[in-house]
Motif scaffolding. Structure first.
Motif, PDB file in Angstrom:
ATOM      1  N   LYS A 223       0.576  -1.358   0.326  1.00 49.79           N
ATOM      2  CA  LYS A 223       0.382  -0.030   0.131  1.00 49.79           C
ATOM      3  C   LYS A 223       1.174   1.213   0.372  1.00 49.79           C
ATOM      4  O   LYS A 223       0.355   2.519  -0.954  1.00 49.79           O
ATOM      5  CB  LYS A 223      -1.170  -0.436   1.254  1.00 49.79           C
TER       6      LYS A 223
ATOM      7  N   GLU B 294       4.333   0.856  -3.822  1.00 48.88           N
ATOM      8  CA  GLU B 294       3.833  -0.695  -5.192  1.00 48.88           C
ATOM      9  C   GLU B 294       4.337  -1.156  -5.575  1.00 48.88           C
ATOM     10  O   GLU B 294       4.844  -2.317  -5.550  1.00 48.88           O
ATOM     11  CB  GLU B 294       2.911   0.397  -6.356  1.00 48.88           C
TER      12      GLU B 294
ATOM     13  N   HIS C 299      -8.277  -4.239  -3.486  1.00 46.90           N
ATOM     14  CA  HIS C 299      -8.943  -3.328  -3.879  1.00 46.90           C
ATOM     15  C   HIS C 299      -9.477  -2.561  -2.638  1.00 46.90           C
ATOM     16  O   HIS C 299      -9.027  -0.714  -2.626  1.00 46.90           O
ATOM     17  CB  HIS C 299      -9.676  -3.064  -4.595  1.00 46.90           C
ATOM     18  N   SER C 300     -10.487  -3.402  -1.731  1.00 50.17           N
ATOM     19  CA  SER C 300     -10.781  -2.889  -0.580  1.00 50.17           C
ATOM     20  C   SER C 300      -9.508  -1.798   0.250  1.00 50.17           C
ATOM     21  O   SER C 300      -9.994  -1.176   1.164  1.00 50.17           O
ATOM     22  CB  SER C 300     -11.724  -3.472  -0.527  1.00 50.17           C
ATOM     23  N   LYS C 301      -8.790  -2.611   0.201  1.00 45.04           N
ATOM     24  CA  LYS C 301      -7.584  -2.104   1.312  1.00 45.04           C
ATOM     25  C   LYS C 301      -6.864  -1.033   0.335  1.00 45.04           C
ATOM     26  O   LYS C 301      -6.061  -0.135   1.022  1.00 45.04           O
ATOM     27  CB  LYS C 301      -6.901  -2.857   1.521  1.00 45.04           C
ATOM     28  N   GLY C 302      -7.325  -0.295  -0.417  1.00 44.28           N
ATOM     29  CA  GLY C 302      -6.731   0.897  -0.821  1.00 44.28           C
ATOM     30  C   GLY C 302      -4.730   0.381  -2.092  1.00 44.28           C
ATOM     31  O   GLY C 302      -4.103   0.832  -2.157  1.00 44.28           O
ATOM     32  N   ARG C 303      -5.286  -0.967  -2.098  1.00 44.29           N
ATOM     33  CA  ARG C 303      -4.062  -1.253  -2.998  1.00 44.29           C
ATOM     34  C   ARG C 303      -4.188  -1.992  -4.078  1.00 44.29           C
ATOM     35  O   ARG C 303      -5.282  -2.244  -4.535  1.00 44.29           O
ATOM     36  CB  ARG C 303      -3.296  -2.960  -2.191  1.00 44.29           C
ATOM     37  N   THR C 304      -3.185  -2.258  -5.278  1.00 44.42           N
ATOM     38  CA  THR C 304      -3.423  -2.178  -6.366  1.00 44.42           C
ATOM     39  C   THR C 304      -3.200  -4.515  -7.029  1.00 44.42           C
ATOM     40  O   THR C 304      -2.135  -4.595  -6.586  1.00 44.42           O
ATOM     41  CB  THR C 304      -2.643  -2.273  -7.621  1.00 44.42           C
TER      42      THR C 304
END
Length: 581
Positions: free
Chosen positions: A420, A423, A441-446
């Motif tokens: 997070k 990258e 995605h819910s954790k703000g990650r790709t």
């Protein structure tokens, strides 16, 4: 016209094209109307690059099976092989105009079938139908334009077909982006191709048949009418005299050989002009595909995801760069092909292509080596039962997983959730599933599943762009120009069909194996393989392909009678002759 021997080719400037079409706008109307077949060709082969991303999201079975993705992409190519093969015979039997109309009907039906497809196999059926149309259009449109064009600007006008092919591919990427937030996404993307097919169908109903085909089929008055609308009055008689000579030679051959398909095929292969023409025509068609161009056009968003751009929207938007450069390169080809020649443009193009492919192989190799490491703690704590099963044994045995990185994770059919904060820092290797993607995605990650985060992704975009710049003006359009003018009239449809089949067969091999190759030998190894095949193609082009710039069709026939020998071989031959004397 041909008096004796071969007339000297003249330097054709692009301004001559504009002057001629300004004086005779009917020529441009013919070229653009027939060229819509090229637009459809480009659209239907390019649109799948973006549509596939959303087909995979709607049908899990497609996302799970690499071979099914390759089949959806390549079945248009398989259909094109049949369309090109049948198109060669159909062109000679029923004419160029009728062939284009049939292709339009196939485009329309195929587009409707794909747009309404309830299952992947129906999409495949629609892709095959569109492929039949693409195959017929790929050889008929440039042939029709070629036979409707004055020799001095023929190359540039046939290039309009190439421009519309690349323009169709660029349009397909724009349409893909336009529909990404629309319900039905890929259905709209695939169904829109029915519109230009309808437009071309209506336009072609108002246009005449090729004057060469009309004259061959004893419609001499109609042929003269068409020629009088294309050529200045003082050139019409010379053109008719050339047609008469060519048709008389054809009929003399048929009296000896016969009229059936197999008789014509046997006659074509026994004719040295056709054999030498096919050697050149097939060479440039196969070389065009084995440089790997259609892996870039069919899988461009996927390739950019390999380079580290995970978002569908981002990958598709960046793909506009390659398709836009391809269209721009076609315009450059129109400006250069009749001035500098077909052969020279292809050879220069191949040197540029090979250089870019080697650099791309190096870029993807470095991308793989520098992929982010796996964070063991993050992989364990990410979610209950969320750790990649291939990575779990390392955790259980407490063995050091330091040799594992994102690429190892993806090759094990797992997903990578990026760090997070940074990258490119170590991230989690997790189960490949829609639920895990949503959680990431819910954790703000790709979430990455096709490629890894990379600091070198921008280099892939740059050199893909340079690859297209090298390809488009030469190998992009010139092979179709060469094949539209290198065969005798009596065998033009048959020989053009054979060459088109070789093009689409090579295309099928490349498109059907690309994803498998990238999985087995990696993106780097795949691009290096294309570099080797490109170098091989360069050698064959140098040895087998003559220069046809500025020549009348009848002059091209005379040029091919003795075959083509590269200048080095000609010098060696002269040295031997001097020694023996």
């Amino acid at each position: 016209m041909v008096e004796r021997g071969i007339a000297k080719t003249e330097e054709i400037r692009f301004t001559e094209v504009w002057r001629t079409t300004w004086e005779t706008p009917y020529i441009m109307r013919l070229a653009l109307s027939a060229g819509i077949g090229g637009l459809l060709f480009g659209y239907d082969t390019g649109v799948i690059a973006g549509a596939l991303l959303y087909i995979r999201e709607e049908f899990q079975v497609v996302d799970d099976k690499r071979w099914l993705q390759e089949m959806i992409v390549s079945m248009t190519v398989a259909g094109a092989i049949v369309g090109a093969a049948v198109g060669g015979w159909y062109n000679d039997r029923f004419g160029r105009k009728t062939s284009i109309l049939i292709a339009d009907v196939l485009f329309m039906v195929g587009a409707v079938v794909m747009a309404l497809a309830p299952a992947p196999w129906v999409i495949i059926v629609g892709r095959v139908l569109v492929g039949f149309g693409v195959g017929m259009a790929s050889m008929t449109s440039p042939l029709y334009i070629s036979e409707m064009s004055p020799a001095r600007i023929r190359g540039a006008l046939v290039s309009t077909n190439g421009l519309l092919i690349t323009g169709g591919q660029f349009l397909s990427y724009l349409i893909n982006l336009a529909f990404i937030h629309t319900p039905g996404t890929w259905r709209w993307m695939l169904g829109v191709s029915a519109v230009p097919a309808i437009i071309q169908f209506l336009l072609m109903l108002t246009l005449p048949e090729s004057p060469r085909w009309l004259y061959r089929n004893d419609m001499k008055a109609e042929s003269r009418d068409v020629l009088e609308r294309i050529y200045p009055a003082e050139e019409v008689e010379a053109e008719i005299a050339a047609l008469k000579e060519s048709v008389m030679a054809e009929k003399a051959d048929e009296d000896i050989i016969g009229h059936t398909f197999y008789a014509k095929l046997k006659g074509a292969l026994s004719n040295p002009v056709v054999r030498h023409g096919l050697a050149a025509g097939i060479t440039v068609q196969v070389a065009q595909q084995f440089v790997g161009i259609n892996t870039v056009m069919y899988y461009s968003p996927t390739i950019l995801q390999f380079a580290g751009y995970a978002s569908n929207k981002t990958a598709m938007a960046l793909s506009l760069i390659t398709s836009g450069l391809n269209a721009l390169g076609s315009i450059v080809s129109m400006m250069l092909v009749d001035r500098y020649g077909r052969r020279k443009l292809m050879i220069i193009s191949m040197f540029g292509i090979i250089s870019c492919l080697v650099i791309l192989a190096a870029v993807f190799s470095e991308t793989s080596k520098q992929a982010p490491k796996i964070d063991t703690r993050d992989s364990i704590s990410f979610a209950p039962n969320g750790t990649c099963q291939a990575f779990a044994p390392y955790i259980a045995s407490k063995a050091s997983p330091s040799n594992w990185n994102c690429m190892n994770c993806l090759r094990s059919h797992c997903g990578f959730c990026s760090n997070k904060a940074q990258e490119y820092a170590p991230g989690a290797c997790i189960v490949l599933s829609t639920d895990m993607k949503s959680l990431c995605h819910s954790k703000g990650r790709t979430y990455f599943k096709d490629g890894c985060p990379s600091k070198f992704g921008y280099l892939a975009i740059i050199f893909l762009g340079l690859y297209i710049i090298a390809y488009a003006p030469g190998m992009g359009t010139v092979p179709w120009i060469v094949n539209s003018e290198i065969y005798p009239l009596r065998y033009r449809g048959l020989a053009g069909g054979i060459a088109a089949v070789s093009n689409w067969s090579s295309n099928l091999i490349v498109s059907e194996t690309f994803l498998t190759l990238t999985h087995e030998v990696g993106s780097s190894g795949t691009f290096l393989l294309f570099a080797v095949s490109s170098a091989t193609g360069l050698v064959f082009i140098w040895m087998l392909v003559p220069e046809t710039k500025g020549l009348q069709f009848e002059e091209v026939e005379k040029l091919l009678e003795d075959g083509i020998r590269p200048s080095l071989f000609r010098r060696m031959s002269r040295v031997k002759e001097v020694d023996t004397s």
